[in-house]
Design an enzyme around this catalytic site. Structure first.
Site, PDB file in Angstrom:
ATOM      1  N   HIS A 260      24.807  10.775  -6.933  1.00  0.00           N
ATOM      2  CA  HIS A 260      23.464  10.264  -6.655  1.00  0.00           C
ATOM      3  C   HIS A 260      23.274  10.215  -5.136  1.00  0.00           C
ATOM      4  O   HIS A 260      24.004   9.504  -4.448  1.00  0.00           O
ATOM      5  CB  HIS A 260      23.327   8.879  -7.272  1.00  0.00           C
ATOM      6  CG  HIS A 260      21.955   8.301  -7.144  1.00  0.00           C
ATOM      7  ND1 HIS A 260      20.891   8.767  -7.885  1.00  0.00           N
ATOM      8  CD2 HIS A 260      21.468   7.322  -6.351  1.00  0.00           C
ATOM      9  CE1 HIS A 260      19.809   8.081  -7.559  1.00  0.00           C
ATOM     10  NE2 HIS A 260      20.132   7.200  -6.627  1.00  0.00           N
ATOM     11  N   ASP A 262      20.516   9.279  -2.452  1.00  0.00           N
ATOM     12  CA  ASP A 262      19.180   8.770  -2.156  1.00  0.00           C
ATOM     13  C   ASP A 262      18.568   9.635  -1.061  1.00  0.00           C
ATOM     14  O   ASP A 262      19.170   9.814   0.000  1.00  0.00           O
ATOM     15  CB  ASP A 262      19.271   7.302  -1.741  1.00  0.00           C
ATOM     16  CG  ASP A 262      19.605   6.406  -2.930  1.00  0.00           C
ATOM     17  OD1 ASP A 262      19.076   6.675  -4.021  1.00  0.00           O
ATOM     18  OD2 ASP A 262      20.404   5.467  -2.776  1.00  0.00           O
ATOM     19  N   ASP A 372      18.217   5.677 -11.235  1.00  0.00           N
ATOM     20  CA  ASP A 372      18.247   4.556 -10.286  1.00  0.00           C
ATOM     21  C   ASP A 372      16.860   4.035  -9.924  1.00  0.00           C
ATOM     22  O   ASP A 372      16.685   3.469  -8.867  1.00  0.00           O
ATOM     23  CB  ASP A 372      18.979   5.022  -9.017  1.00  0.00           C
ATOM     24  CG  ASP A 372      19.241   3.876  -8.053  1.00  0.00           C
ATOM     25  OD1 ASP A 372      19.421   2.752  -8.530  1.00  0.00           O
ATOM     26  OD2 ASP A 372      19.260   4.109  -6.838  1.00  0.00           O
ATOM     27  N   HIS A 577      12.544   6.863  -4.607  1.00  0.00           N
ATOM     28  CA  HIS A 577      12.690   5.492  -5.127  1.00  0.00           C
ATOM     29  C   HIS A 577      13.288   4.464  -4.165  1.00  0.00           C
ATOM     30  O   HIS A 577      13.573   3.336  -4.591  1.00  0.00           O
ATOM     31  CB  HIS A 577      13.436   5.498  -6.463  1.00  0.00           C
ATOM     32  CG  HIS A 577      14.875   5.930  -6.381  1.00  0.00           C
ATOM     33  ND1 HIS A 577      15.316   7.120  -6.890  1.00  0.00           N
ATOM     34  CD2 HIS A 577      15.965   5.334  -5.860  1.00  0.00           C
ATOM     35  CE1 HIS A 577      16.625   7.224  -6.686  1.00  0.00           C
ATOM     36  NE2 HIS A 577      17.043   6.152  -6.069  1.00  0.00           N
TER      37      HIS A 577
END
Ligand SMILES: [Zn+2]
Length: 1023
Positions: A260, A262, A372, A577
């Protein structure tokens, strides 16, 4: 088989095995101490520091100064390039040789001008393998470059992870040397570690745990760390245990490598590009050695970055995508916020994402991937299905603070009834490590035992990148089918969902939104980003409509497809996000605002002007462009200081500005002091009584003969709350903040008249929030307008405070209604159950409404998203003041407008939806020739159906896409009327794929369509 006697003491045997592989205790004599053999320093190490993130070719040309292990480099966000020359000793022939690199900055190894290995201590990656078995013909002397970012995996938070970054941190290289790596020791350590973990995880109640205990104890007995010839026997003893198989009924865990990343969070966008490079090159190295390894990877934007920054790496990725190991997932441009982006923005996330994946990899994603994100709109199932996606994976609802979500595998039914097969990996993580604990958790936590016998386990360091390691792969390989643990196989999401779908008869259905009971502050934090998002969504809507019309009004007009794609992609990126929720550091906020301003000041505004000018002949008169599909009657001001004019604007089209006299002008009456309020405004529809502090003593709906403000209460009441969450500062507002309510009461300048009536009556006042913060507001009543606008400026310099505005209204209803993407939904106004009170702060888009039969009040806004309606008080959340991860979040001057609109009948019949659009999409002024005639391109016969989007079809000149949706929650037939020369019309999906079975009849009346509640319909119009 075992040495005797085995004493009945679980604890000593277990701890004995743990110490045998400890990297802290007894490393002089235990197995762990033998992991590395000889070592040898680098021949030389030199470095070059730069504040910029530069390319390899630029870096390699610089002058490097000598440096040594232990030196420090910085400050934060700079980059240190190292040039390392190394010479492998001849005597290491036949050995596995690593460059061991430990630095607290994330690093990338470059060799022969290519990135070859990411090195991140926090991600357990400290080795670059130079040779697996050193041969004479291999180069023994070589030069490598190491690019070290002066930030860690999670940026550079000062003190805690989410604290604002320390701008002056120094980063050091703690180790840089050549070592002999003992692969056989590593393998044996993994055997030991997995057995120890089985003992611990299965506990004292399972006999299988004891079998693991006696096995591992005997392995210690047999293993002589100083004598590798003892290893084979030990390894085979472990193998006997691991190869004892499960029965047929055992649960299957589908392991998928994941990382993951970001797209921005505790580091800026630019660093994310390098995080992708470091993480994904490491994945490619692992794929070369592990042909079964499957890696799932989302976010088209990140692929796009890697394609332009690391073209060689991108080619390798394309190769492994073809092989079915590197799996692009998600179908979206970024992993966006699931609440705040508009319906059209969500469609574009998929349109840009899916088209990118198809272009670069020849495939569309079949699953939506959003592990997420802070809640999921009830309209997502329909949007997913419209984009060719029928599966969904997340795990974030495991973060719920109050209620435990009851399913892991289920059908999620959206607002319109569309369903998608949904899976929450029961391990509640998207960054597992392939450990026994992860597998046992996945098995035990599964809330659909007996209904679904397959689960996903995503493994690999995440959030800041990093990804899987060889050790994780080795762990999972050992326990593919070991009695007592779930079966484990490497899978793709497609394989998992196919298995789940095949056996879905017993699955439950969850209808409506997936609301995250946490992070409710993200509807409000970083107000400028939210405002930028709303304004850019509006601007892009208008540019696309004006440009589409211009194509048919002016045959030389070029549709700005490329420029629009660039702008959309920037907007979509900022919907990531941790950006639009406001949970990012200051540097990211600056980047995001730069994109919005760039779009407005340079790109977007110019595109809109060009398109609007192409709609009319040039001249000295003024016209308005209305991008909304209904006629409007509104007060506009041609220029600053000029007279206001009431203008009638035709639907989706251009109308010359001609003054239309109002049926009733606005009157403003200053009261004499016998009454408790100061001013009365009236426009024939509404009548307000305004107090000296700007609160409303009365808001009277004349046609309904109804007072809107609750007895003895005040409308437009500003209130402050203490806002100190438990940890996640920018993210969370806790329920207890509601107990700290304080009205803002100090008047700096009392209400006074600004516009004295006629077309506009308006008054202004100023309140003091504290010695640092003030509110100045203009309350505006326009002729013929059914709502009152509150144009607000706040000077905001608070710390851990929350500003809201309240309207206690004379309405009783158990539910309030909130606008969401392409529709609306209800949430309770009471707190009966824990599910109800967990929604003390909720999100909505342009409006919220509280109605009883035949009367209601709506609260509209132009850039806010946080609401709460408790009992009869409607509250709009305005500003927060968190200090982490951005210590300056929301400090400064803010502008926003909200509006209050009492109405009779239902909000649908009262055109609340249209009014909220009107508030958000101003009529745009255009210079035109005096003989310009009013002209409308589109209208819709039903008020329930909204024509949301008009754009040129992707890659198809001469074809327009129009998107409509049913907004009332009704089944309805509507006719789309157009004055454009439409020859043919076809239904298409949200990716604009024509449905060959669904031509639509075009008659002289227009195009007649049937809608179900909240249905989205897209058409291709061929001219
Ligand atoms: Zn994330």
């Amino acid at each position: 088989m075992y040495h005797l006697p085995v004493l009945k003491n679980r604890r000593t045997l277990l701890e004995r095995a743990e110490k045998f592989i400890s990297d802290i205790y007894f490393t002089d004599c235990n197995l762990r101490g033998r992991l590395y053999g000889d070592s040898c320093p680098l021949e030389s190490l030199a470095c070059f520091l730069t504040p910029k993130r530069i390319t390899f070719s630029e870096a390699s040309k610089q002058i490097f100064d000598p440096c040594k292990v232990g030196d420090t480099f910085g400050p934060t966000w700079w980059t240190c390039w190292f040039k390392a020359t190394l010479k492998i000793p001849e005597s290491w022939r036949g050995k596995e040789v690593h460059l061991l690199w430990e630095s607290d900055g994330e690093a990338m190894v470059w060799r022969d001008e290519q990135p070859v290995q990411g090195l991140t201590k926090e991600g357990e990656k400290t080795s670059y393998i130079l040779s697996e078995c050193l041969q004479d013909e291999e180069p023994h002397s070589l030069t490598l470059y190491v690019e070290m970012a002066c930030n860690g995996l999670f940026g550079a938070g000062q003190g805690s992870q989410i604290a604002a970054p320390d701008p002056n941190r120094k980063f050091s290289v703690q180790r840089a040397e050549l070592v002999v790596f003992n692969r056989d020791v590593r393998e044996l350590l993994t055997d030991f570690e997995m057995l120890v973990d089985i003992v611990k995880e299965l506990g004292e109640e399972e006999q299988r745990g004891y079998q693991a205990l006696f096995t591992v104890n005997e392995m210690v007995n047999l293993c002589d760390p100083s004598d590798p010839s003892s290893f084979a026997k030990v390894h085979s003893l472990a193998g006997t245990f691991f190869n004892q198989r499960n029965g047929e009924s055992q649960h299957t865990v589908h392991a998928m490598g994941h990382c993951h990343i970001d797209s921005a969070w505790l580091w800026p966008y630019e660093e994310t590009i390098r995080k992708c490079g470091r993480s994904w090159v490491t994945v490619i190295r692992l794929m070369e050695k592990n042909p079964e390894f499957v890696f799932t990877c989302s976010q088209a934007q990140q692929f796009q970055w890697v394609k332009s920054w690391y073209p060689g790496l991108f080619s390798s990725i394309q190769h492994y995508v073809k092989k079915g190991q590197f799996i692009p997932v998600g179908g979206t441009w970024v992993e966006m916020d699931g609440n705040l982006p508009s319906g059209e923005s969500m469609v574009r996330q998929f349109l840009e994402g899916q088209r990118f994946f198809n272009k670069e990899f020849g495939r569309y994603c079949k699953e939506f991937w959003l592990p997420d994100t802070f809640g999921y709109s009830a309209q997502l199932p329909q949007i997913m299905q419209g984009c060719g996606i029928s599966n969904f994976l997340t795990q974030k609802l495991s973060w719920n603070l109050i209620n435990t979500f009851p399913h892991n595998t289920f059908f999620w039914e959206g607002l319109d009834g569309s369903t998608v097969l949904t899976h929450f990996p029961p391990g509640n993580s998207y960054e597992m490590k392939g450990k026994v604990e992860d597998l046992v958790k996945t098995l035990k936590n599964n809330k659909d035992k007996g209904r679904a016998n397959h689960s996903a386990a995503l493994f690999g360091f995440g959030d800041g990148g990093g990804g899987p390691t060889q050790l994780m792969l080795d762990r999972l390989r050992l326990v593919q089918d070991t009695n007592g643990l779930p079966k484990v196989q490497m899978s793709t999401p497609d394989e998992l969902f196919t298995r789940l779908q095949a056996d879905s008869a017993l699955l439950c259905t969850w209808a409506g939104e997936l609301f995250l009971e946490l992070h409710n502050g993200t509807y409000t934090t970083q107000a400028q980003i939210k405002r930028g998002n709303r304004q850019c969504e509006t601007l892009l809507h208008d540019i696309e409509i004006a440009s589409s019309l211009a194509l048919y009004r002016n045959n030389t007009f070029p549709y700005p497809a490329e420029k629009l794609q660039e702008l959309w992609r920037l907007l979509l990126l900022n919907q990531f996000h941790d950006v639009i929720p406001g949970s990012c550091i200051e540097m990211v906020v600056e980047d995001a605002l730069k994109y919005y301003e760039g779009e407005f000041l340079h790109g977007g505004a110019a595109l809109l002007r060009d398109a609007c000018e192409a709609l009319v002949a040039k001249g000295s008169s003024v016209a308005v462009f209305n991008s909304l599909p209904w006629e409007r009657l509104e007060v506009v001001q041609i220029q600053e200081g000029a007279e206001k004019i009431l203008v009638r604007a035709s639907s989706i089209g251009v109308s010359p500005v001609k003054d239309t006299p109002p049926v009733t002008p606005v009157s403003v009456t200053v009261q004499v002091s016998i009454l408790p309020f100061d001013l009365v405004n009236c426009n024939g529809l509404l009548k307000t009584a305004i107090n000296r502090d700007g609160t409303l003593a009365s808001l009277y709906l004349i046609s309904g003969n109804r007072e809107s403000i609750s007895d003895g209460c005040l409308g437009n009441q500003f209130v402050m709350f203490d806002d100190v969450p438990l940890y996640w500062d920018a993210w969370d507002v806790m329920d207890y903040h509601l107990q700290t309510r304080k009205p803002v009461a100090e008047v700096v300048q009392p209400v006074h008249v600004v516009s004295s009536g006629g077309l506009r009556g308006s008054v202004s006042f100023t309140l003091r929030i504290s010695d640092k913060s003030t509110i100045t507001q203009e309350i505006i009543m326009d002729a013929m307008c059914p709502y009152i606008k509150f144009s607000t400026e706040v000077q905001w310099a608070e710390s851990h405070k929350f500003l809201k505005v309240e309207f206690p209204v004379r309405v009783r209803s158990p539910n309030a209604t909130y606008e969401i993407q392409f529709g609306h939904l209800q949430r309770p106004t009471h707190r009966n159950t824990s599910w109800d009170w967990a929604r003390f702060e909720v999100w909505g888009h342009k409006w919220a409404d509280l109605s009883e039969h035949n009367f209601g009040v709506s609260l509209l806004n132009d850039c806010k998203y946080g609401y709460s309606v408790h009992k009869n008080t409607m509250t709009l959340s305005l500003l927060r003041a968190p200090k982490a991860p951005d210590a300056t979040a929301d400090m400064g001057i803010h502008h926003f407008t909200y509006a209050i609109m009492p109405h009779t009948r239902s909000f649908q019949e009262a055109s609340v939806i249209q009014c909220a659009y009107n508030l958000n999409f101003p009529l745009r002024l255009i210079q035109c020739s005096p003989d310009t005639m009013p002209w409308s391109a589109f209208s819709v016969t039903s008020q329930a159906v909204i024509l949301e989007t008009i754009k040129q079809a992707e890659d198809r000149g001469g074809v327009l896409v129009v998107r409509l949706y049913e907004s009332h929650g009704s089944s309805v037939t509507a006719t789309l009327r157009t004055t454009l020369p439409v020859r043919e019309a076809w239904v298409c999906d949200l990716l604009e794929k024509q449905d060959p079975n669904r031509p639509v009849q075009v008659t002289s009346e227009g195009i007649t369509l049937d809608f179900k509640p909240f249905q989205i319909v897209s058409l291709l119009l061929i001219m």
